[in-house]
Scaffold this active site. Sequence first.
Site, PDB file in Angstrom:
ATOM      1  N   GLU A  60      54.508  95.596  60.600  1.00 39.13           N
ATOM      2  CA  GLU A  60      53.340  95.799  59.354  1.00 39.13           C
ATOM      3  C   GLU A  60      52.901  97.132  59.688  1.00 39.13           C
ATOM      4  OE1 GLU A  60      49.390  93.911  57.775  1.00 39.13           O
ATOM      5  OE2 GLU A  60      50.531  92.836  59.233  1.00 39.13           O
ATOM      6  N   ARG A 102      56.151  87.523  73.973  1.00 38.50           N
ATOM      7  CA  ARG A 102      55.590  88.562  73.578  1.00 38.50           C
ATOM      8  C   ARG A 102      55.374  89.304  74.948  1.00 38.50           C
ATOM      9  NH1 ARG A 102      52.585  89.099  68.831  1.00 38.50           N
ATOM     10  NH2 ARG A 102      51.002  91.167  69.338  1.00 38.50           N
ATOM     11  N   LYS A 160      46.960  95.635  67.723  1.00 35.82           N
ATOM     12  CA  LYS A 160      46.836  96.865  66.773  1.00 35.82           C
ATOM     13  C   LYS A 160      45.331  96.692  66.354  1.00 35.82           C
ATOM     14  CE  LYS A 160      50.627  95.922  64.231  1.00 35.82           C
ATOM     15  NZ  LYS A 160      51.344  95.980  63.323  1.00 35.82           N
TER      16      LYS A 160
HETATM   17  P1  ATP Z   1      49.550  92.769  66.075  1.00 30.90           P
HETATM   18  O1  ATP Z   1      49.084  91.425  66.009  1.00 30.90           O
HETATM   19  O2  ATP Z   1      48.678  93.344  67.274  1.00 30.90           O
HETATM   20  O3  ATP Z   1      49.194  93.337  64.864  1.00 30.90           O
HETATM   21  P2  ATP Z   1      51.823  92.260  65.310  1.00 30.90           P
HETATM   22  O4  ATP Z   1      52.908  91.365  66.069  1.00 30.90           O
HETATM   23  O5  ATP Z   1      51.443  91.702  63.944  1.00 30.90           O
HETATM   24  O6  ATP Z   1      50.622  92.921  66.283  1.00 30.90           O
HETATM   25  P3  ATP Z   1      53.864  93.677  63.901  1.00 30.90           P
HETATM   26  O7  ATP Z   1      53.609  95.083  63.349  1.00 30.90           O
HETATM   27  O8  ATP Z   1      53.969  92.550  62.634  1.00 30.90           O
HETATM   28  O9  ATP Z   1      52.818  93.618  64.903  1.00 30.90           O
HETATM   29  O10 ATP Z   1      55.156  93.554  64.716  1.00 30.90           O
HETATM   30  C1  ATP Z   1      56.546  93.734  64.416  1.00 30.90           C
HETATM   31  C2  ATP Z   1      57.593  93.008  65.167  1.00 30.90           C
HETATM   32  O11 ATP Z   1      57.030  93.577  66.719  1.00 30.90           O
HETATM   33  C3  ATP Z   1      57.108  91.590  65.425  1.00 30.90           C
HETATM   34  O12 ATP Z   1      58.471  90.844  65.295  1.00 30.90           O
HETATM   35  C4  ATP Z   1      56.547  91.090  66.491  1.00 30.90           C
HETATM   36  O13 ATP Z   1      56.662  89.903  66.629  1.00 30.90           O
HETATM   37  C5  ATP Z   1      56.893  92.553  67.541  1.00 30.90           C
HETATM   38  N1  ATP Z   1      55.869  92.453  68.375  1.00 30.90           N
HETATM   39  C6  ATP Z   1      54.602  92.766  68.270  1.00 30.90           C
HETATM   40  N2  ATP Z   1      53.746  92.912  69.396  1.00 30.90           N
HETATM   41  C7  ATP Z   1      54.827  92.536  70.450  1.00 30.90           C
HETATM   42  C8  ATP Z   1      54.768  92.194  71.783  1.00 30.90           C
HETATM   43  N3  ATP Z   1      53.452  92.368  72.427  1.00 30.90           N
HETATM   44  N4  ATP Z   1      55.822  91.791  72.526  1.00 30.90           N
HETATM   45  C9  ATP Z   1      56.732  91.776  71.831  1.00 30.90           C
HETATM   46  N5  ATP Z   1      57.285  91.850  70.405  1.00 30.90           N
HETATM   47  C10 ATP Z   1      55.877  92.156  69.706  1.00 30.90           C
HETATM   48 MG    MG Z   2      52.532  90.825  62.523  1.00 28.31          MG
END
Ligand code: ATP
Ligand code: MG
Length: 568
Positions: free
Chosen positions: A43, A267, A277
């Site tokens: 995102e 994760r 984020k």
């Molecule tokens: P946040 O919750 O901090 O906003 P997010 O998971 O919503 O992070 P995205 O931009 O949606 O962030 O993430 C893109 C991809 O990266 C998704 O498939 C997510 O599952 C993966 N991802 C995000 N954080 C992690 C992590 N700590 N470890 C492994 N994969 C991750």
């Molecule tokens: Mg997300």
Amino acid sequence: MTNPTPESSEPRTVSNFLRDQIAEDVRTKKYGDAAIQTRFPPEPNGYLHIGHAKAICLDFGLADEFGGKTNLRFDDTNPEKEETEYVESIQKDVRWLGFDWEKLCYASDYFGQLYEWAIQLIRAGKAYVDDLSADEIRQHRGTLTEPGKDSPFRNRSVEENLDLFTRMKSGEFPDGSRVLRAKIDMASPNLNLRDPVMYRILHATHHRTGDAWCIYPMYDFAHGQSDSIERVTHSMCTLEFADHQPLYRWFIDSLGIFPSQQIEFDRLNLTYTLLSKRKLLQLVNEKRVSAWDDPRMPTLSGLRRRGFTPEAIRAFCASIGATRTNGITDIEMLEYFQRDDLNHRARRAMAVLHPLKVVIDNYPTGQSEFVEVQNNPEDPSAGTRQVPFSRELYIEHDDFREVPPPKYYRLSPGKEVRLRSAYFITAQSVVKDAAGNVTEVHCTYDPASRGGNSPDGRKVKSTMHWVSAAHAISAEIRLYDKLFTKPDPSDFPEGGDVFDNLNPNSLEILAGAKLEPSLANAKPEDRYQFERVGYFCVDPDSSETMKIFNRTLALKDSWAKIEKKAGA
Ligand code: ATP
Ligand code: MG
């Protein structure tokens, strides 16, 4: 988890269940002859961090291994938090990490198709317009132990739903006044299936579609179908989406479209590190760090600026593999891979962070010479360089003790040490300031020990780095340490805040470091091992006249350990 003791920093193949699953699907031809297709779906509401690196390595790495392709897809369904700055930084960081995408996609490209599919579900009696407020919807939702309650608008006719939904789209209603919901099951044990919201009204300008839409699909109504549109075979995501999978499948089945398969993995959580984020944005907005690429940030841009390499990050990601249970990985493991990589590749240089003047009394005044120094003892092909030597030098303040403690082998009165690749020197006397601090050490050198060895086979216990005072360049050194003081930054007492655990000493700036002159040509992002000190990288804030070096990591300091053990 595997023990990180590889011979080199090349990514190794650690078994991971995602790889096993894909191998099995290829073997059974689950998707016929179609190639494996994956996607990385960030995102665009922040910069990528080391957790994303894990996902990227899995999405791109596994597709690559099986001859497949990966799309980079921006999940840009939320117009309010998304910005072009993030879209650009994400592309830059994915490329920097060493990957390239098949197609660059945006969920917003599918807004038209998603709208058509919403109409299709309304026609099939599987979606309805609800006039309940967000609060009321929440109240009707029930809990894990209690079923939800049907909305009074649940049984609107198809015609009425079509009419209201098209009028939602044409902008007739204010934000929040109505939503479109899937008609699934208000008593489902899975809360995600209790008539989830598919569309909300939001009169907001989208970074790509502008004002074309005033209704926006929810992430859950966009994600699975976006996968389907791109014919993603393996849609890998983190475990928190496991409960959403039945909903994605319900949409795909109800629409009769390509059945992408979602698989969830753990994760990445790292000690001493925040990987949310939202929290990282807060660190930036509250100016607790300089920017998203502050070298203390766990973002890829921060790690890059700190001096981390894509090779080491990939090797780290390969070593942690993927599992089905969340855990916590020690930050030291990431650091291990980074040291290992830099140890093999970084050019050595001599830099004195806390300079102490050394005068070699028996070296001719006004004379200087070049000594030959190896660029990397781990890599003879890196060659050698010429470093100027002269009568006045700088050494580290800590490399001299007037009264040496036991087992202190460095310079002290009467003691002989080696100056790296140069000569043996012996300390003879000191000059002190009014406060009694040593400001100069006077030494003698042995001209026969040129190159760093004495023809009579005399041994010295210590080899020290140095720079010639007249030739040295001055530089600013930024010493970084962990951003948080606790392994789990979220460990704070009631009423506290994760920022209470910020390390007040995470950045120390040294203004007067003295560096060997070859470093005058260093470019931003060039990486070095400053001998005996640590790994450093040129900061982009550097100017022609003043270089700035960021400490990537300290070398492991055995002396600090000895002193600690001795309780000193
Ligand atoms: P946040 O919750 O901090 O906003 P997010 O998971 O919503 O992070 P995205 O931009 O949606 O962030 O993430 C893109 C991809 O990266 C998704 O498939 C997510 O599952 C993966 N991802 C995000 N954080 C992690 C992590 N700590 N470890 C492994 N994969 C991750
Ligand atoms: Mg997300």
